[in-house]
Design a protein around this motif. Sequence first.
Motif, mmCIF file in Angstrom:
data_model
loop_
_atom_site.group_PDB
_atom_site.id
_atom_site.type_symbol
_atom_site.label_atom_id
_atom_site.label_comp_id
_atom_site.label_asym_id
_atom_site.label_seq_id
_atom_site.Cartn_x
_atom_site.Cartn_y
_atom_site.Cartn_z
ATOM 1 N N SER A 171 0.919 8.572 -6.204
ATOM 2 C CA SER A 171 0.521 10.224 -5.834
ATOM 3 C C SER A 171 1.563 11.005 -6.105
ATOM 4 C CB SER A 171 0.256 10.274 -4.236
ATOM 5 O OG SER A 171 1.423 9.995 -3.375
ATOM 6 N N LEU A 193 0.765 -1.193 0.146
ATOM 7 C CA LEU A 193 -0.161 0.068 0.106
ATOM 8 C C LEU A 193 0.800 1.209 -0.068
ATOM 9 C CD1 LEU A 193 -3.237 0.461 2.110
ATOM 10 C CD2 LEU A 193 -1.557 2.051 2.010
ATOM 11 N N ASP A 194 1.815 1.252 0.899
ATOM 12 C CA ASP A 194 2.730 2.341 0.969
ATOM 13 C C ASP A 194 3.667 2.743 -0.475
ATOM 14 O OD1 ASP A 194 2.021 2.781 3.684
ATOM 15 O OD2 ASP A 194 3.802 1.734 4.293
ATOM 16 N N GLY A 212 -7.968 7.027 1.120
ATOM 17 C CA GLY A 212 -7.370 5.952 0.479
ATOM 18 C C GLY A 212 -7.466 6.429 -1.154
ATOM 19 N N ASP A 240 -3.229 10.778 -9.451
ATOM 20 C CA ASP A 240 -1.853 10.603 -10.069
ATOM 21 C C ASP A 240 -1.588 12.122 -10.810
ATOM 22 O OD1 ASP A 240 -2.804 10.230 -12.552
ATOM 23 O OD2 ASP A 240 -2.914 8.280 -12.464
ATOM 24 N N THR A 265 -5.927 9.677 4.801
ATOM 25 C CA THR A 265 -5.718 9.941 3.604
ATOM 26 C C THR A 265 -5.137 8.571 3.334
ATOM 27 O OG1 THR A 265 -3.625 10.917 4.241
ATOM 28 C CG2 THR A 265 -5.196 12.335 3.485
ATOM 29 N N LYS A 266 -3.887 8.412 3.276
ATOM 30 C CA LYS A 266 -3.417 7.144 2.925
ATOM 31 C C LYS A 266 -3.835 6.140 4.144
ATOM 32 C CE LYS A 266 0.943 6.007 3.842
ATOM 33 N NZ LYS A 266 2.505 5.892 4.003
ATOM 34 N N TRP A 293 1.169 3.848 -3.036
ATOM 35 C CA TRP A 293 0.713 5.391 -2.699
ATOM 36 C C TRP A 293 1.785 6.370 -3.012
ATOM 37 C CZ3 TRP A 293 -3.788 7.177 -0.824
ATOM 38 C CH2 TRP A 293 -4.124 8.688 -0.552
ATOM 39 N N GLU A 294 2.836 6.077 -2.670
ATOM 40 C CA GLU A 294 4.147 6.747 -2.961
ATOM 41 C C GLU A 294 4.283 7.132 -4.510
ATOM 42 O OE1 GLU A 294 8.958 6.955 -2.657
ATOM 43 O OE2 GLU A 294 7.708 5.861 -0.880
ATOM 44 N N LEU A 336 -6.437 9.156 -4.263
ATOM 45 C CA LEU A 336 -5.536 9.955 -4.612
ATOM 46 C C LEU A 336 -5.445 10.097 -6.254
ATOM 47 C CD1 LEU A 336 -3.180 8.333 -6.645
ATOM 48 C CD2 LEU A 336 -2.528 7.299 -4.125
ATOM 49 N N PRO A 357 -3.074 13.883 -2.730
ATOM 50 C CA PRO A 357 -3.620 12.636 -1.698
ATOM 51 C C PRO A 357 -5.254 13.202 -1.602
ATOM 52 C CG PRO A 357 -2.338 14.185 -0.565
ATOM 53 C CD PRO A 357 -2.055 14.494 -1.966
ATOM 54 N N ILE A 376 -6.352 3.101 -3.112
ATOM 55 C CA ILE A 376 -5.150 2.273 -2.769
ATOM 56 C C ILE A 376 -5.739 1.719 -1.337
ATOM 57 C CG2 ILE A 376 -2.870 2.123 -2.182
ATOM 58 C CD1 ILE A 376 -3.589 2.912 -5.218
#
Length: 156
Positions: free
Chosen positions: A93, A85-86, A102, A106, A142-143, A89-90, A104, A98, A114
């Motif tokens: 995003s 997930l991390d 969950g 792009d 958020t995340k 997300w990184e 976001l 964000p 996510i």
Amino acid sequence: MTQQKIKPCLWFDGNAEEAAEFYVSVFKDRGDSAVAGVTPGPNGAALVVAFRLAGVEFLALNGGPQFRFNEAVSLSVDCRSQEELDELWEKLSAGGSPGQCGWLKDRYGLSWQIVPAVLPKLLADADPGRAQRVLGALMGMTKLDIRALEAAADAA
């Protein structure tokens, strides 16, 4: 391998090939991800790009500036771990923004969810109190954080 009957077609303003290559790079370690083909338009530049992400087929169309992505359509990614997930997300995003719960956007404006694979089970818990606590925790994120969601479920 059977051809996928329905393929989402994503509308871009001249950067469909760049976007497809970016998405493939993000999902390259998650199964069958590749640019499958590029159909040139009248000027020789890419008009349609066929690509796969984790075995799911997509089309990217260089349709022009008339339409933009919005949250009415998003791509939801089922994550098996916080690490996955991390990472997603990184990567997704970066250059985007964000959102809540969950979500976001792009760098191309496409919305993604996510989501940890455990979330539907937590939200559908037979104990309405557990499910409600998870929903409350989810709404403040958020995340998403799997441990925090599970802790919310287990809180008394």
